[in-house]
Enzyme design. Structure first.
Site: not given
Length: 505
Positions: A181, A220, A222-225
């Site tokens: 990412k 942002t 929690g974007t990865g989860c």
């Protein structure tokens, strides 16, 4: 709903609700995927940071996994925060007991939170690489996490080419796919900042890249989860990794683009509500809302028309009824064509078969109609040689045109006034004490539409219409108004059908 896709998320709990298990379940639910969960850690955190982590005993983590997979099962697995070596080893060991359900493991190597807090203990890194990465189908590190996995100094991955090289090197650690990412590395492209996510397929040595404009926001969390959960959800639906990645990235982008009101004082959560569609007829059934949209007394004008009242009291001129019967047979031919068109527009075999059955039913009803005409002294040849009324043509072509130019809801809505209206008329006249029974030439016609089989067909038609409305209208007020207009036009054409009988046009 049958065959709903399922995803098991194995992750930590975020007391602030923006990341972890909470974000995963919100994401999967909004994507219409059934989420099960295994909690690995309980965190004390908010938008400002993490101030405490309590690990769940590894044997209890394993127990949760066994409990879910041995009963509910799953189509994909998302793994997030695993903060100790023993938990990582326990997860890996347990998943190996369910090889068929562990084919599509999406691992988000959570190491550092958005607020900068370290979430993965240093002694757990070796276990993650040795035990879990070989089981991973798609690994979704961000740039800092890729640097940690490759033992690179911070800032080493600073170009798109470096991202490609890093994705390929990370894949050598075991995962089939690596989605690196680029949110931490916005690149300047023609004077504008752009985020590029790099997907690497180790089996085919191929890259697939997805670029989007960079959104400058602090919200942002929690974007990865969210991205890894969405990716797992798309895989559970049967999408390829490239399509699943594209859809998941789009989900996150839209969740960032459509921010919530400010939540917390730090890095706020992204908007998990954005895919949810709020019905323009909230709190009502679709049919009730459509009926209420009709001009005053229009439905009553249809079902209590003088033609209908003449049937109820037996005073309708027989020549009007005979002419109506002839035109109604011609109408049935086009109604059967409309049902066949509906079958063509369906997306499942069950829906196709249901509408095909309607065509067969109408064909049988048409023969009964001819038999009924014979009782009135009207031969089949006379029926078939009757010119089609301009009112009949206007109505049937309207229905077929709606089906040809619109979707399945447009077609079924155009057909609905006939189905539902005749059901109302049959039921009302049959139960009205004022309706003439003895000596009424039209009593058998009334009984036909009051009968259980026709009333059941009306009920089934309404259920189908409600389902189609949920599928095709979503949150669009404009779309709802279009369908209401179609229904109203159908009612007006039904009224003209009665007028046709009275005018002998």
């Amino acid at each position: 709903m049958s065959n709903i896709p399922r995803v098991l998320t194995i992750a930590g709990s975020d007391s602030g609700g923006g990341a972890g298990i909470q974000a995963d379940i919100k994401t999967l639910t909004s994507l219409r995927v059934y989420a099960t969960s295994v909690i690995t850690s309980v965190t004390s955190q908010n938008t400002l940071g993490v101030d405490g982590i309590h690990n769940i005993p590894s044997e209890f983590v394993a127990k949760q996994i066994v409990s879910v997979l041995s009963d509910i099962g799953t189509d994909a697995i998302k793994i997030g925060m695993l903060s100790s070596a023993t938990i990582i080893q326990s997860v890996a060991t347990t998943l190996k007991q369910f090889p068929e359900q562990s084919k599509y493991v999406v691992l988000d190597p959570v190491m550092i939170s958005t607020s900068g807090s370290r979430l993965l203990a240093s002694d757990a890194m070796e276990a993650l690489i040795s035990d879990l990465l070989p089981l991973t189908y798609v690994l979704t590190p961000n740039v800092p996490e890729a640097e940690v996995l490759l033992n690179l100094s911070a800032g080493s991955i600073d170009t798109l080419e470096a991202m490609r090289s890093a994705a390929k090197n990370v894949a050598e650690l075991g995962p089939r796919f690596v989605l690196l990412k680029g949110g931490h590395l916005p690149l300047d492209v023609s004077g504008t900042k752009q985020v590029t996510d790099v997907l690497y397929d180790s089996e085919n040595d191929a890259f697939f890249e997805i670029s989007n404009p960079f959104v400058d926001t602090k919200n942002t969390h929690g974007t990865g989860c969210t991205l890894s959960a969405a990716l797992a959800g798309e895989l559970a639906k049967g999408a390829s990794v490239s399509i699943a990645s594209t859809n998941a990235i789009r989900y996150v982008k839209e969740a960032i683009d459509q921010p919530l009101v400010e939540i917390g004082k730090g890095s706020g959560p992204i908007n998990h509500f954005h895919p949810l569609k709020w019905s323009p007829y909230e709190g009502q059934t679709f049919l009730t809302a459509v009926m209420e949209s009709l001009p005053n007394n229009l439905w009553s004008e249809f079902i209590h028309h003088p033609f209908v009242r003449g049937i109820a009291d037996g005073t309708l001129p027989t020549e009007s009824f005979i002419y109506y019967l002839k035109q109604d047979y011609l109408y049935l031919q086009h109604y059967a064509r409309s049902a066949a068109l509906a079958s063509y527009k369906c997306r499942t075999m069950e829906e196709i078969a249901a509408n095909a059955a309607i065509v067969v039913h109408i064909a049988k009803e048409s023969q009964l109609h001819l038999d009924y005409c014979a009782k009135w002294g009207v031969t089949e040849e006379e029926v078939l040689s009757t010119p089609e009324s301009v009112y009949n043509a206007a109505y049937t072509r309207f229905v077929l045109d709606k089906g040809a130019s619109g979707d399945l809801l447009d077609l079924k809505t155009a057909m609905a006034p006939c189905l539902i209206g005749y059901g109302d008329i049959g039921r009302i006249l049959y139960n009205d004490p004022a309706t003439k029974r003895e000596g009424n030439l039209y009593w058998s016609w009334i009984c036909q539409y009051a009968a259980d089989d026709y009333q059941k067909a009306v009920t089934n038609g309404i259920v189908e219409l409600e389902g189609l409305a949920k599928r095709f209208i979503s949150s669009s007020e404009e779309r709802f108004k279009e369908v209401c207009t179609t229904f109203e036009q159908g009612v007006r054409l039904e009224i003209m059908f009665w007028e046709m009988g009275l005018r002998l046009c």
